[in-house]
Design a protein around this motif. Structure first.
Motif, PDB file in Angstrom:
ATOM      1  N   GLY A 164       2.958   8.311 -10.755  1.00 53.68           N
ATOM      2  CA  GLY A 164       3.906   7.834 -11.735  1.00 53.68           C
ATOM      3  C   GLY A 164       5.325   8.257 -11.444  1.00 53.68           C
ATOM      4  O   GLY A 164       6.268   7.618 -11.856  1.00 53.68           O
ATOM      5  N   ASN A 165       5.513   9.375 -10.757  1.00 54.02           N
ATOM      6  CA  ASN A 165       6.846   9.850 -10.407  1.00 54.02           C
ATOM      7  C   ASN A 165       6.915  10.014  -8.895  1.00 54.02           C
ATOM      8  O   ASN A 165       6.153  10.770  -8.305  1.00 54.02           O
ATOM      9  CB  ASN A 165       7.132  11.207 -11.051  1.00 54.02           C
ATOM     10  N   ALA A 166       7.833   9.344  -8.303  1.00 62.90           N
ATOM     11  CA  ALA A 166       8.025   9.492  -6.863  1.00 62.90           C
ATOM     12  C   ALA A 166       8.712  10.826  -6.613  1.00 62.90           C
ATOM     13  O   ALA A 166       9.580  11.244  -7.391  1.00 62.90           O
ATOM     14  CB  ALA A 166       8.882   8.350  -6.316  1.00 62.90           C
ATOM     15  N   PRO A 167       8.331  11.540  -5.583  1.00 61.92           N
ATOM     16  CA  PRO A 167       8.976  12.819  -5.310  1.00 61.92           C
ATOM     17  C   PRO A 167      10.445  12.633  -4.955  1.00 61.92           C
ATOM     18  O   PRO A 167      10.813  11.652  -4.325  1.00 61.92           O
ATOM     19  CB  PRO A 167       8.208  13.376  -4.123  1.00 61.92           C
ATOM     20  N   SER A 168      11.267  13.567  -5.409  1.00 63.55           N
ATOM     21  CA  SER A 168      12.694  13.447  -5.123  1.00 63.55           C
ATOM     22  C   SER A 168      12.937  13.859  -3.672  1.00 63.55           C
ATOM     23  O   SER A 168      12.257  14.718  -3.135  1.00 63.55           O
ATOM     24  CB  SER A 168      13.504  14.329  -6.054  1.00 63.55           C
ATOM     25  N   PRO A 169      13.906  13.233  -3.003  1.00 66.09           N
ATOM     26  CA  PRO A 169      14.175  13.553  -1.612  1.00 66.09           C
ATOM     27  C   PRO A 169      14.652  14.970  -1.404  1.00 66.09           C
ATOM     28  O   PRO A 169      14.497  15.538  -0.338  1.00 66.09           O
ATOM     29  CB  PRO A 169      15.260  12.561  -1.201  1.00 66.09           C
ATOM     30  N   SER A 170      15.243  15.614  -2.401  1.00 60.02           N
ATOM     31  CA  SER A 170      15.781  16.965  -2.223  1.00 60.02           C
ATOM     32  C   SER A 170      14.727  18.042  -2.453  1.00 60.02           C
ATOM     33  O   SER A 170      14.991  19.213  -2.217  1.00 60.02           O
ATOM     34  CB  SER A 170      16.959  17.194  -3.189  1.00 60.02           C
ATOM     35  N   ALA A 171      13.538  17.674  -2.919  1.00 65.79           N
ATOM     36  CA  ALA A 171      12.513  18.679  -3.244  1.00 65.79           C
ATOM     37  C   ALA A 171      11.757  19.144  -2.048  1.00 65.79           C
ATOM     38  O   ALA A 171      11.510  18.694  -1.095  1.00 65.79           O
ATOM     39  CB  ALA A 171      11.539  18.125  -4.270  1.00 65.79           C
ATOM     40  N   LEU A 205       0.829  -1.204   0.000  1.00 69.86           N
ATOM     41  CA  LEU A 205       0.000   0.000   0.000  1.00 69.86           C
ATOM     42  C   LEU A 205       0.865   1.255   0.000  1.00 69.86           C
ATOM     43  O   LEU A 205       0.571   2.234  -0.692  1.00 69.86           O
ATOM     44  CB  LEU A 205      -0.934   0.004   1.207  1.00 69.86           C
ATOM     45  N   PHE A 206       1.940   1.239   0.780  1.00 71.21           N
ATOM     46  CA  PHE A 206       2.819   2.410   0.841  1.00 71.21           C
ATOM     47  C   PHE A 206       3.512   2.643  -0.499  1.00 71.21           C
ATOM     48  O   PHE A 206       3.622   3.779  -0.954  1.00 71.21           O
ATOM     49  CB  PHE A 206       3.858   2.238   1.948  1.00 71.21           C
ATOM     50  N   GLU A 207       3.963   1.568  -1.143  1.00 73.04           N
ATOM     51  CA  GLU A 207       4.593   1.719  -2.458  1.00 73.04           C
ATOM     52  C   GLU A 207       3.590   2.259  -3.469  1.00 73.04           C
ATOM     53  O   GLU A 207       3.918   3.120  -4.288  1.00 73.04           O
ATOM     54  CB  GLU A 207       5.159   0.388  -2.938  1.00 73.04           C
ATOM     55  N   GLY A 208       2.363   1.790  -3.429  1.00 68.82           N
ATOM     56  CA  GLY A 208       1.340   2.292  -4.324  1.00 68.82           C
ATOM     57  C   GLY A 208       1.018   3.750  -4.057  1.00 68.82           C
ATOM     58  O   GLY A 208       0.796   4.540  -4.972  1.00 68.82           O
ATOM     59  N   PHE A 209       1.017   4.142  -2.805  1.00 69.19           N
ATOM     60  CA  PHE A 209       0.740   5.528  -2.452  1.00 69.19           C
ATOM     61  C   PHE A 209       1.867   6.452  -2.893  1.00 69.19           C
ATOM     62  O   PHE A 209       1.628   7.540  -3.411  1.00 69.19           O
ATOM     63  CB  PHE A 209       0.542   5.653  -0.938  1.00 69.19           C
TER      64      PHE A 209
END
Length: 66
Positions: free
Chosen positions: A59-66, A50-54
């Protein structure tokens, strides 16, 4: 057979009679614990899915630096 031999046999039977139910109870508890751990493993896998789907919903996972 001497009295010492009968005493050893009697003490052995008494010890086995005392510890057998205790060991069977421990085995029953370990079996239940194994079953519970399997349930926890399944629930954790579901939460991870569920966490991976969320996190990849758009379609694009947020970047850690953003």
């Amino acid at each position: 057979m001497t009295a010492e031999g009968w005493t050893i046999i009697g003490a052995t039977i008494a010890l086995v009679g005392t510890f057998a139910p205790v060991l069977m109870g421990i085995r029953r508890d370990l079996t239940a614990l194994t079953r519970d751990m399997a349930d926890v493993r399944e629930r954790l896998a579901r939460l991870e899915g569920l966490f991976e789907g969320f996190s990849r919903r758009d379609g694009n996972a947020p970047s850690p630096s953003a």
